[in-house]
Design an enzyme around this catalytic site. Structure first.
Site, PDB file in Angstrom:
ATOM      1  N   ASP A   5      -8.223  -4.526   8.887  1.00  0.00           N
ATOM      2  CA  ASP A   5      -8.105  -3.172   9.434  1.00  0.00           C
ATOM      3  C   ASP A   5      -7.005  -2.988  10.477  1.00  0.00           C
ATOM      4  O   ASP A   5      -6.909  -1.918  11.079  1.00  0.00           O
ATOM      5  CB  ASP A   5      -9.448  -2.743  10.041  1.00  0.00           C
ATOM      6  CG  ASP A   5     -10.441  -2.362   8.951  1.00  0.00           C
ATOM      7  OD1 ASP A   5     -10.045  -1.654   8.018  1.00  0.00           O
ATOM      8  OD2 ASP A   5     -11.604  -2.794   9.032  1.00  0.00           O
ATOM      9  N   ASP A  59     -10.627   1.241   1.321  1.00  0.00           N
ATOM     10  CA  ASP A  59     -10.108   1.559   2.660  1.00  0.00           C
ATOM     11  C   ASP A  59      -8.779   0.848   2.944  1.00  0.00           C
ATOM     12  O   ASP A  59      -7.972   1.304   3.758  1.00  0.00           O
ATOM     13  CB  ASP A  59     -11.113   1.136   3.750  1.00  0.00           C
ATOM     14  CG  ASP A  59     -12.560   1.341   3.389  1.00  0.00           C
ATOM     15  OD1 ASP A  59     -12.903   1.240   2.205  1.00  0.00           O
ATOM     16  OD2 ASP A  59     -13.368   1.585   4.295  1.00  0.00           O
TER      17      ASP A  59
HETATM   18  N1  GLY Z   1     -13.159   1.499   6.897  1.00  0.00           N
HETATM   19  C1  GLY Z   1     -14.552   1.649   7.066  1.00  0.00           C
HETATM   20  C2  GLY Z   1     -15.038   3.024   6.862  1.00  0.00           C
HETATM   21  O1  GLY Z   1     -14.367   3.893   6.356  1.00  0.00           O
HETATM   22  O2  GLY Z   1     -16.175   3.271   7.240  1.00  0.00           O
END
Ligand code: GLY
Length: 402
Positions: A114, A179
Site C-alpha cells: 500500500d 486495490d
Molecule cells: N485497500 C483496502 C480497502 O480498500 O479497504
C-alpha cells in the site's frame, strides 16, 4: 407532487448550485466552506498532543488515529494538500508538509503493497503542488521498496505477505488484490523522476495481468487473485473484504475504475480506458445500485436494501468519472459524477459542521467481514471527495486536470 419536488431537488443538485442567503453558491464552494471547518477541527485535534497523529475514522465518540505503517496513513496528509489546493491558503500547506514528512520512514516499507497510496497521496501531492525537490527521492525510494514485491513468474506485485496476520490463515501463495491498481501511479512517477524504466514496466505488467485475471464476464472484479509462484497460474479467485468470493465488493470496483483510468492517462494505451469504462458500465447498470448512486458496501450483499452504504466508493468513482469525462467528452460521465457529488453533499451523507469528529462524509465501510469500520467516516472517503471537487471545479472552468 412528491415526484415534482424530487425532480426539482435533483435539478438543483445537477446544476451544481445551492442558494444560501439569496446568494448562489456553487456546490464546490459550499463544500469548501464545510471542509475548512471540519478538516480544520480534525487537523487541530491531530496536532493537539504536540505530535503528528493520523486520523482515520470516528467511532463511539472518538477519533481513531493510526500508525504510519497503516495503509490509510497518507490520506490525511493528502487531504491537507487538497485543502491547500482548494483554498490557496498557505496555512494548509504548512500542516500538509508536517503530516507528509511524518511518513518519511514509509519509503523503506516492504511488507505490504500500500505504499503507493501512502506516499503518493502525501509526498506525491506535495511535489505536484510545491515542486519540493526533497520529495522526489522519497517517491523513487518508495517505488524501489514496492518493486521488491514484484513476482516475475506471474508478473504481478504481491499485495500481502502470505505468512503474516490474518492473511496467513487463507493458504495463499501470492495474493493480489484489485486495490493494488492504485499503487501504480507512484511507480509511473518514479520512472519519470529517475529515468529508470523498471518501475514503469512493472506497473504495466501488473495492470495487464490484473486485467486478464481479475475480471468476470460482466466486467465486475474479484477482490483477491492468488497466483502460483512457480507456474504463474491462478490458484484461486476469492474475496477478503467482500461478501462472497463471487460477489462484487463495491470499493474494489471503484479501485478498478480509478486505477485503469490512471493507467490510460500515463501510458496513452486506450485498452485501459476501455476497461475502466466497462467496469463503470457494470457499476451503473447493476440493479442493486440505489437511486442516489451511493453503492451498498457490496453489490451482492445479502440483505439489500438493509445493508450499509459505502460513501468512499462513490467518492472514488466520482473523482475518476471527472477524469474519464476529459478523455471521452461524453456528458453522461460528468452528469454521473455531478450526481454522486450531489448525493454526497446531501444531509444523508455529509455531516453537519461541528459533528462527525471533523470528517466531512458519513457512512463508509472499511471491512465488513472483519467487523472493521462499518458505517463510519473514513479518511479516504474525504480525500477522494475533495479530489472530486477539485476536478469538478477544473472541468467546469475548462482547465486541465493534470
Ligand atoms: N485497500 C483496502 C480497502 O480498500 O479497504
Amino acid at each position: 407532487m412528491k415526484s415534482i419536488l424530487r425532480l426539482l431537488a435533483l435539478m438543483l443538485v445537477l446544476s451544481g448550485a445551492a442558494c444560501s442567503g439569496g446568494k448562489k453558491t456553487s456546490i464546490v464552494d459550499e463544500n469548501i466552506e464545510i471542509a475548512k471547518r471540519q478538516i480544520g477541527d480534525l487537523m487541530r485535534a491531530s496536532e493537539q498532543t504536540g505530535e503528528v497523529r493520523i486520523p482515520s475514522t470516528y467511532k463511539n465518540g472518538e477519533v481513531d488515529y493510526v500508525p504510519t505503517d497503516d495503509w490509510v496513513s497518507g490520506f490525511f496528509a493528502g487531504t491537507l494538500w487538497y485543502m491547500y489546493e482548494l483554498t490557496g491558503d498557505e496555512t494548509w500547506a504548512e500542516h500538509a508538509r508536517r503530516h507528509t514528512e511524518n511518513l518519511d520512514s514509509i519509503q523503506y516499507l516492504q511488507w505490504h503493497h500500500d505504499v503507493g497510496f501512502m506516499i503518493y497521496d502525501s509526498y506525491g501531492n506535495g511535489l505536484r503542488l510545491t515542486g519540493e525537490k526533497a520529495y522526489e527521492p522519497v517517491i523513487v525510494q518508495t517505488a524501489k521498496s514496492l518493486a521488491t514485491r514484484f513476482r516475475e513468474v506471474p508478473g504481478v506485485i504481491q499485495s500481502w505477505d502470505a505468512d503474516r496476520g490474518w492473511q496467513a490463515e487463507r493458504g495463499w501463495q501470492c495474493p493480489v488484490i484489485i486495490d493494488n491498481m492504485m499503487n501504480l501511479e507512484l511507480l509511473f512517477k518514479a520512472t519519470e523522476l529517475s529515468g529508470d524504466s523498471t518501475y514503469y514496466n512493472i506497473a504495466v505488467r501488473h495492470a495487464d495481468r490484473t486485467m486478464q485475471e481479475h475480471f468476470r464476464e460482466d466486467a465486475s472484479c474479484y477482490h483477491v487473485v492468488d497466483y502460483d509462484l512457480t507456474t504463474g497460474e491462478v490458484r484461486r479467485r476469492c474475496t477478503a473484504q467482500g461478501y462472497a468470493d463471487e460477489s462484487a465488493w463495491a470499493r474494489g470496483q471503484a479501485w478498478a475504475v480509478y486505477g485503469y483510468t490512471t493507467c490510460y492517462r500515463i501510458t496513452g494505451d486506450r485498452k485501459y480506458l476501455d476497461h475502466a469504462l466497462k467496469v463503470c458500465d457494470f457499476v451503473f447498470n447493476d440493479p442493486n445500485l440505489p437511486e442516489d448512486g451511493i453503492p451498498y458496501w457490496d453489490f451482492d450483499a445479502p440483505n439489500i436494501p438493509d445493508e450499509p452504504r459505502d460513501a468512499s466508493t462513490a467518492a472514488v468513482i466520482a473523482s475518476a468519472l471527472y477524469e474519464i469525462y476529459t478523455y471521452t467528452n461524453d456528458a453522461a460521465h460528468k452528469e454521473r459524477a455531478d450526481a454522486l457529488v450531489g448525493s454526497l453533499s446531501s444531509p444523508a451523507y455529509r455531516a453537519e459542521p461541528g459533528t462527525n469528529g471533523g470528517f466531512i462524509l458519513m457512512h463508509s465501510v472499511g471491512s465488513l467481514p472483519h467487523g472493521s469500520n462499518i458505517d463510519v467516516p473514513l479518511n479516504y472517503a474525504d480525500y477522494y471527495f475533495l479530489e472530486a471537487l477539485i476536478r469538478k471545479g477544473r472541468v467546469e472552468a475548462g482547465e486541465p486536470l493534470f
